[in-house]
Design a protein around this motif. Structure first.
Motif, PDB file in Angstrom:
ATOM      1  N   LYS A   2     -58.502  37.261  -9.955  1.00  0.00           N
ATOM      2  CA  LYS A   2     -59.051  36.376  -8.950  1.00  0.00           C
ATOM      3  C   LYS A   2     -59.980  37.142  -8.011  1.00  0.00           C
ATOM      4  CE  LYS A   2     -57.161  32.342  -9.781  1.00  0.00           C
ATOM      5  NZ  LYS A   2     -57.957  31.127 -10.036  1.00  0.00           N
ATOM      6  N   ASN A   3     -61.099  36.512  -7.699  1.00  0.00           N
ATOM      7  CA  ASN A   3     -62.074  37.059  -6.767  1.00  0.00           C
ATOM      8  C   ASN A   3     -61.996  36.199  -5.510  1.00  0.00           C
ATOM      9  OD1 ASN A   3     -64.243  38.364  -5.622  1.00  0.00           O
ATOM     10  ND2 ASN A   3     -65.771  37.215  -6.779  1.00  0.00           N
ATOM     11  N   VAL A   4     -61.463  36.749  -4.406  1.00  0.00           N
ATOM     12  CA  VAL A   4     -61.109  35.951  -3.243  1.00  0.00           C
ATOM     13  C   VAL A   4     -61.902  36.407  -2.026  1.00  0.00           C
ATOM     14  CG1 VAL A   4     -59.234  35.174  -1.738  1.00  0.00           C
ATOM     15  CG2 VAL A   4     -58.776  35.652  -4.165  1.00  0.00           C
ATOM     16  N   LEU A   5     -62.463  35.442  -1.314  1.00  0.00           N
ATOM     17  CA  LEU A   5     -63.089  35.704  -0.022  1.00  0.00           C
ATOM     18  C   LEU A   5     -62.141  35.271   1.080  1.00  0.00           C
ATOM     19  CD1 LEU A   5     -65.581  36.433   1.762  1.00  0.00           C
ATOM     20  CD2 LEU A   5     -66.193  33.997   1.635  1.00  0.00           C
ATOM     21  N   ILE A   6     -61.906  36.164   2.038  1.00  0.00           N
ATOM     22  CA  ILE A   6     -61.108  35.855   3.223  1.00  0.00           C
ATOM     23  C   ILE A   6     -62.031  35.950   4.427  1.00  0.00           C
ATOM     24  CG2 ILE A   6     -59.157  36.523   4.672  1.00  0.00           C
ATOM     25  CD1 ILE A   6     -57.963  37.924   2.183  1.00  0.00           C
ATOM     26  N   SER A   7     -62.074  34.902   5.225  1.00  0.00           N
ATOM     27  CA  SER A   7     -62.849  34.918   6.464  1.00  0.00           C
ATOM     28  C   SER A   7     -61.915  35.233   7.617  1.00  0.00           C
ATOM     29  CB  SER A   7     -63.522  33.561   6.690  1.00  0.00           C
ATOM     30  OG  SER A   7     -64.226  33.543   7.909  1.00  0.00           O
ATOM     31  N   GLY A   8     -62.169  36.363   8.291  1.00  0.00           N
ATOM     32  CA  GLY A   8     -61.344  36.754   9.432  1.00  0.00           C
ATOM     33  C   GLY A   8     -60.609  38.054   9.195  1.00  0.00           C
ATOM     34  N   ALA A   9     -60.850  39.042  10.064  1.00  0.00           N
ATOM     35  CA  ALA A   9     -60.199  40.351   9.935  1.00  0.00           C
ATOM     36  C   ALA A   9     -59.293  40.627  11.123  1.00  0.00           C
ATOM     37  CB  ALA A   9     -61.253  41.454   9.801  1.00  0.00           C
ATOM     38  N   GLY A  10     -58.609  39.567  11.595  1.00  0.00           N
ATOM     39  CA  GLY A  10     -57.672  39.751  12.690  1.00  0.00           C
ATOM     40  C   GLY A  10     -56.319  40.206  12.186  1.00  0.00           C
ATOM     41  N   ILE A  11     -55.355  39.296  12.117  1.00  0.00           N
ATOM     42  CA  ILE A  11     -54.021  39.610  11.612  1.00  0.00           C
ATOM     43  C   ILE A  11     -53.792  38.952  10.261  1.00  0.00           C
ATOM     44  CG2 ILE A  11     -51.538  39.348  12.030  1.00  0.00           C
ATOM     45  CD1 ILE A  11     -52.154  39.491  15.020  1.00  0.00           C
ATOM     46  N   VAL A  95     -40.193  42.907  18.493  1.00  0.00           N
ATOM     47  CA  VAL A  95     -41.134  44.025  18.570  1.00  0.00           C
ATOM     48  C   VAL A  95     -42.477  43.453  19.000  1.00  0.00           C
ATOM     49  CG1 VAL A  95     -41.700  43.855  16.103  1.00  0.00           C
ATOM     50  CG2 VAL A  95     -42.168  45.978  17.329  1.00  0.00           C
ATOM     51  N   GLU A  96     -43.139  44.147  19.921  1.00  0.00           N
ATOM     52  CA  GLU A  96     -44.418  43.700  20.456  1.00  0.00           C
ATOM     53  C   GLU A  96     -45.441  44.813  20.296  1.00  0.00           C
ATOM     54  OE1 GLU A  96     -45.164  41.458  24.498  1.00  0.00           O
ATOM     55  OE2 GLU A  96     -45.374  43.620  24.840  1.00  0.00           O
ATOM     56  N   ILE A  97     -46.693  44.412  20.023  1.00  0.00           N
ATOM     57  CA  ILE A  97     -47.751  45.388  19.794  1.00  0.00           C
ATOM     58  C   ILE A  97     -49.071  44.781  20.265  1.00  0.00           C
ATOM     59  CG2 ILE A  97     -48.013  44.533  17.421  1.00  0.00           C
ATOM     60  CD1 ILE A  97     -48.925  47.323  16.577  1.00  0.00           C
ATOM     61  N   PRO A  98     -49.963  45.566  20.864  1.00  0.00           N
ATOM     62  CA  PRO A  98     -51.269  45.014  21.238  1.00  0.00           C
ATOM     63  C   PRO A  98     -51.997  44.469  20.014  1.00  0.00           C
ATOM     64  CG  PRO A  98     -50.921  47.124  22.325  1.00  0.00           C
ATOM     65  CD  PRO A  98     -49.797  46.955  21.333  1.00  0.00           C
ATOM     66  N   ARG A  99     -52.631  43.310  20.176  1.00  0.00           N
ATOM     67  CA  ARG A  99     -53.305  42.664  19.046  1.00  0.00           C
ATOM     68  C   ARG A  99     -54.308  43.605  18.382  1.00  0.00           C
ATOM     69  NH1 ARG A  99     -54.347  37.646  17.016  1.00  0.00           N
ATOM     70  NH2 ARG A  99     -53.051  36.654  18.603  1.00  0.00           N
ATOM     71  N   GLY A 100     -55.070  44.312  19.192  1.00  0.00           N
ATOM     72  CA  GLY A 100     -56.061  45.218  18.629  1.00  0.00           C
ATOM     73  C   GLY A 100     -55.443  46.335  17.814  1.00  0.00           C
ATOM     74  N   ASP A 101     -54.304  46.859  18.272  1.00  0.00           N
ATOM     75  CA  ASP A 101     -53.614  47.912  17.530  1.00  0.00           C
ATOM     76  C   ASP A 101     -53.115  47.404  16.188  1.00  0.00           C
ATOM     77  OD1 ASP A 101     -54.086  49.377  19.792  1.00  0.00           O
ATOM     78  OD2 ASP A 101     -51.992  49.871  20.201  1.00  0.00           O
ATOM     79  N   LEU A 102     -52.586  46.178  16.172  1.00  0.00           N
ATOM     80  CA  LEU A 102     -52.091  45.613  14.917  1.00  0.00           C
ATOM     81  C   LEU A 102     -53.242  45.343  13.956  1.00  0.00           C
ATOM     82  CD1 LEU A 102     -49.799  44.512  13.195  1.00  0.00           C
ATOM     83  CD2 LEU A 102     -50.056  42.305  14.372  1.00  0.00           C
ATOM     84  N   ALA A 103     -54.348  44.799  14.464  1.00  0.00           N
ATOM     85  CA  ALA A 103     -55.506  44.543  13.602  1.00  0.00           C
ATOM     86  C   ALA A 103     -56.029  45.838  12.991  1.00  0.00           C
ATOM     87  CB  ALA A 103     -56.604  43.847  14.403  1.00  0.00           C
ATOM     88  N   ALA A 104     -56.095  46.899  13.799  1.00  0.00           N
ATOM     89  CA  ALA A 104     -56.570  48.191  13.283  1.00  0.00           C
ATOM     90  C   ALA A 104     -55.613  48.753  12.238  1.00  0.00           C
ATOM     91  CB  ALA A 104     -56.739  49.175  14.442  1.00  0.00           C
ATOM     92  N   LEU A 105     -54.308  48.615  12.480  1.00  0.00           N
ATOM     93  CA  LEU A 105     -53.316  49.102  11.529  1.00  0.00           C
ATOM     94  C   LEU A 105     -53.445  48.384  10.187  1.00  0.00           C
ATOM     95  CD1 LEU A 105     -50.671  50.534  10.698  1.00  0.00           C
ATOM     96  CD2 LEU A 105     -49.421  48.709  11.882  1.00  0.00           C
TER      97      LEU A 105
END
Length: 383
Positions: A2-11, A95-105
């Motif tokens: 499957k060739n899949v496009l995902i829109s959005g690089a958040g979580i 467990v809590e984490i900054p949104r930006g840290d989780l997106a980068a991880l």
């Protein structure tokens, strides 16, 4: 394959990319922002189901190493006197984490397996019998087997495949803003009728919630957003004037409405919605959990259906629709920024009652675990 496009690089998007690439799919993630978005409000995971999915992804330990939650927040009056305490386990979950840290991880964990295209967005989707032809603002057109919108409440994919945003997004009477402003204070929350500000704590931006008619503003015009927030908080008590004075110099300011998404179905043809684009409810407290659980279920059902996306999408929706029901009811605005002093006092009284706090914690844990999590046959997680 499957060739899949995902829109959005958040979580939700990178979480789905993790599972699909393990299953052997070729995945492209397109993101309007020029890079993984830094900063942002902390997100949290609640209950055994959320933690189990993070564990199966192989990222739970990394999330825990970056966690910032567990800090009590004091509700104060205009003199700074304590009125009640919101326990850390209520605001920060398990467990809590900054949104930006989780997106980068999540991006770092998948960057060597998925193609990431930053600074671009889809401009049209044309479905055919064997694929989805996609045009982009900058990149050359391409055809994909499947397209997934994991691009938030203001989803471009939902607009292109389902229809205008106003058909599927309800404004709930409040707006919120985040701004990189630090005050020399422990974590506190201050209320006046129809508006709230919370500040303090490590890596925590100033957090504003205020009641207003629906605002028409450019979500990419930061200066306009600064003026809107400043106007909404003029004349405030406590240290609100100090915050307003510092708004013109605040970094990473973000303003948006508190809104709720309702779609009749999570998919149409070869296009599916995931996370906030399917069932978003601003500040409901369940968005990050719904994103990672939904990504796991969607990818798992595609694997189980052996490429039959119609069957996979139907099964995905049947599992997630009931699980996401909490997002169909909640409205965080009146809770965070009650409309009257009496309502503020009643909300504060809840947090002075150990019994009521325990009931709140028990109910959030129930919502977070209210799904029978399948055990899909992926090729295995990567550490």
């Amino acid at each position: 394959m499957k060739n899949v496009l995902i829109s959005g690089a958040g979580i939700a998007g990178p979480a789905l990319a993790h599972w699909l690439t393990l299953a052997g799919c070729a995945v492209t993630v397109v993101e309007r922002a020029p890079a993984p978005r830094p900063g942002g409000q902390a997100v949290d995971f609640k209950g055994a189901t959320h933690l189990e999915v993070l564990s199966r992804m192989g990222v739970l330990d990394d999330v825990r190493r970056r966690q910032t939650g567990g800090t009590d927040q004091t509700i104060i009056d205009a003199r700074g006197r304590a009125l009640a305490t919101i326990p850390g386990e209520f605001t920060g979950g398990a467990v809590e984490i900054p949104r930006g840290d989780l997106a980068a991880l999540l991006h770092d964990r998948t960057a060597d397996r998925a193609e990431y295209v930053f600074g671009d967005t889809a401009t049209s989707l044309t479905q055919t019998g064997d694929g989805v032809h996609v045009t982009f603002r900058h990149a050359a057109p391409r055809t994909f087997d499947l397209v997934v919108g994991a691009d938030g409440i203001h989803s471009t994919v939902r607009r292109l495949a389902f229809g205008p945003e106003e058909e599927f997004v309800d404004f709930l009477g409040h707006h919120y803003a985040l701004a990189d402003i630090e005050l020399d204070t422990d974590p506190v929350m201050y209320n006046e009728p129809g508006r709230m500000v919370a500040v303090g704590g490590p890596k925590s931006p100033a957090f504003f919630v205020f009641a207003s008619p629906e605002l028409d503003f450019d979500r990419h015009d930061v200066e306009q957003q600064r003026r809107i927030v400043a106007d909404a908080y003029r004349g405030g008590g406590w240290r609100v004037p100090e915050l307003v004075e510092r708004l013109p110099h605040a970094g990473n300011l973000y303003l948006d409405s508190i809104s709720r998404v309702h779609v009749p179905t999570y998919s149409t043809g070869r296009v599916a919605l995931l996370g906030d684009s399917a069932c978003g409810n601003t500040l409901s407290g369940f968005g990050s959990g719904l994103a990672v659980v939904g990504a796991y279920v969607l990818a798992g059902e595609l694997v189980a259906a052996r490429g039959d996306h119609t069957r996979a999408f139907a099964r995905y929706e049947s599992l997630m629709r009931g699980y996401a029901k909490v997002a169909a009811k909640a409205n965080a605005g009146p809770f965070l920024a009650p409309p009257t002093r009496r309502r503020i006092a009643l909300r504060n009284a809840v947090f002075r009652s150990r019994v009521l706090v325990k009931l709140l914690l028990k109910s959030t844990d129930w919502f977070a675990t209210d799904i029978d999590l399948p055990d899909y046959a992926f090729t295995g997680t990567r550490s």
